[in-house]
Design a protein around this motif. Structure first.
Motif, PDB file in Angstrom:
ATOM      1  N   LEU A 241      -2.165  -0.950   7.872  1.00  0.00           N
ATOM      2  CA  LEU A 241      -0.815  -1.249   7.383  1.00  0.00           C
ATOM      3  C   LEU A 241      -0.657  -2.743   7.105  1.00  0.00           C
ATOM      4  CD1 LEU A 241       1.282   1.037   9.773  1.00  0.00           C
ATOM      5  CD2 LEU A 241       0.681   1.464   7.376  1.00  0.00           C
ATOM      6  N   ALA A 244      -2.141  -3.604   3.852  1.00  0.00           N
ATOM      7  CA  ALA A 244      -1.254  -3.234   2.743  1.00  0.00           C
ATOM      8  C   ALA A 244      -0.224  -4.319   2.485  1.00  0.00           C
ATOM      9  CB  ALA A 244      -0.561  -1.915   3.066  1.00  0.00           C
ATOM     10  N   THR A 266       4.864   1.870   3.834  1.00  0.00           N
ATOM     11  CA  THR A 266       3.471   2.254   3.606  1.00  0.00           C
ATOM     12  C   THR A 266       3.074   3.408   4.517  1.00  0.00           C
ATOM     13  OG1 THR A 266       2.918  -0.019   2.987  1.00  0.00           O
ATOM     14  CG2 THR A 266       1.081   1.434   3.548  1.00  0.00           C
ATOM     15  N   GLU A 269       4.588   6.583   3.035  1.00  0.00           N
ATOM     16  CA  GLU A 269       3.924   6.955   1.783  1.00  0.00           C
ATOM     17  C   GLU A 269       2.535   7.537   2.021  1.00  0.00           C
ATOM     18  OE1 GLU A 269       6.291   3.335  -0.488  1.00  0.00           O
ATOM     19  OE2 GLU A 269       4.110   3.232  -0.230  1.00  0.00           O
ATOM     20  N   ARG A 270       1.790   6.957   2.943  1.00  0.00           N
ATOM     21  CA  ARG A 270       0.432   7.448   3.185  1.00  0.00           C
ATOM     22  C   ARG A 270       0.411   8.756   3.970  1.00  0.00           C
ATOM     23  NH1 ARG A 270      -3.325   2.035   4.220  1.00  0.00           N
ATOM     24  NH2 ARG A 270      -2.818   1.042   2.216  1.00  0.00           N
TER      25      ARG A 270
END
Length: 429
Positions: A241, A244, A266, A269-270
């Motif tokens: 993370l 990202a 993130t 979303e992942r």
């Protein structure tokens, strides 16, 4: 309570059965008397001294309560086994386990805490008398709080008596009163790893088998998504993370989100495979006050059972294809029907759990409502209908089947629990 009031007549005596119940009444009187004291003429230094004394008194009272919990557990189990005429067979072990659950349930109600907290208090009361003599002494003297004692007790719970005494001796070489909970826990864990390396290794392997993900409510229409996973995996997730966020930082586009926001988005979303964190695709069960439908200006919020109130406009602005399954409520009660079935299923089960906010309705228990219980037992002629159903956790659904427990709905609609000792507790409205 004023200074002119006298302490209870029985405050200096001894209660029936030889227990110093009057001493506790006297303590209650002194606390009430101190509450009413005028502090306007007390200096800042004296107030700090009193705060420190009160903190130590709380720790000492927690130690006193632990001793009473241990005494109750021993007495309750011994009396029930004697009454049943149970011998030392496999049945005896089964009965002890069953009675242990009854002890936990009664402590939970008496202390007004969750089932997990009641288990912890019972375990601490037992452990303080099985090799933790130094820790028990500090706790009784008010030098260690109940939270600090728990931090130590949890880390050494799988040691044998000899190893426990060794750990207590090692801990006695340190000034534990100057350490915070985190340092106490880390020190105890390190000493356990030194004293019993094989047991420590086995516990680590056992913990990995308990890995899980949980969701619990947070203030302001938020939630805590928690992953209980091995430390290496947790570190790897956080590193991914953070990477990202670095990628977002080097992007030529203006940075409009904080580091925490990028990491949270993130993660969503992942996990979900969504393009953006707000594009949620799921069905959400929402209870909506009927008044809010009749009056668009009504301030009453909608509510996601188990997670709390949510502004209706917040749910309406999702970027995804979320669908809302609405359950109408009136004065906080879900409006629904009944069933002729033996068990609560389908919409009726959904209504019962939604009415309970998806939480156990036993007093002081906040565990998820995984079972639906007939308040008036089906075997006793109770019907499978909304009025006769209550959402409960697995523990409390089973505990009511033990001798001496009774559940009933009162004329005002609340549920009343009666324990084997004759104490009664009213469930939440």
């Amino acid at each position: 309570m004023t200074a002119t009031q006298e302490p209870p007549d029985h405050a200096t005596g001894v209660g029936s059965g030889g227990s110093p119940a009057g001493d506790l009444d006297l303590l209650r009187f002194l606390v009430d008397h101190t509450h009413a004291a005028d502090t306007s003429a007390v200096s800042e230094a004296e107030l700090i001294d009193q705060i420190q004394q009160i903190e130590m008194l709380q720790a000492s009272l927690a130690a006193l309560q632990a001793s009473r919990i241990r005494a109750f557990a021993q007495t309750h189990i011994q009396n029930r086994l004697t009454d049943d005429g149970t011998d030392g067979s496999d049945r005896a072990r089964t009965d002890v386990e069953r009675l242990h659950r009854s002890v936990v349930a009664q402590i939970q109600l008496a202390c007004r805490v969750s089932t997990a907290e009641a288990r912890t208090r019972l375990a601490n009361a037992r452990d303080l008398h099985t090799g933790l003599d130094h820790i028990r002494g500090l706790h009784t003297a008010g030098e260690l709080s109940a939270a600090k004692v728990t931090a130590i007790a949890v880390e050494r719970r799988d040691l044998d008596p000899h190893q426990r005494r060794h750990l207590d001796t090692r801990l006695a070489t340190h000034d534990l009163t100057r350490l915070g909970i985190g340092r106490l826990r880390a020190m105890t864990r390190r000493l356990v790893a030194e004293i019993a390396p094989e047991r420590f290794r086995a516990r680590v392997h056992a913990a990995a088998a308990e890995r899980r993900v949980t969701l619990r409510p947070a203030p302001d229409a938020m939630s805590y998504l928690t992953a209980y996973i091995p430390v290496a995996q947790g570190a790897a997730c956080l590193a991914a993370l953070q990477k990202a966020f670095v990628q977002v930082q080097v992007d030529p586009a203006p940075l409009t989100r904080s580091r925490g926001q990028v990491l949270a988005d993130t993660l969503v979303e992942r996990l979900t495979g969504q393009t953006t964190a707000t594009a949620v695709n799921l069905q959400v069960q929402v209870t909506v006050p009927v008044q809010a439908l009749l009056d668009p200006t009504s301030p009453l919020p909608a509510e996601i059972p188990g997670l709390g109130p949510v502004p209706a406009d917040l749910l309406a602005t999702s970027d995804g294809t979320a669908s809302l399954r609405r359950l109408l409520t009136d004065q906080g009660l879900v409006i629904g029907g009944d069933s002729r079935q033996r068990t609560f299923t389908g919409l009726l089960a959904t209504l019962v759990k939604a009415r309970a906010g998806n939480r156990c309705t036993e007093p002081y228990c906040d565990a998820p409502a995984r079972h639906i219980d007939h308040i008036h037992r089906h075997t006793d002629g109770g019907h499978t209908e909304l009025e006769n159903g209550r959402g409960v956790c697995e523990f409390h659904n089973h505990i009511r089947e033990q001798p001496g427990w009774h559940i009933a709905r009162t004329p005002d609609g609340t549920v009343l629990t009666t324990t084997p000792t004759g104490h009664t507790y009213r469930g939440p409205d």
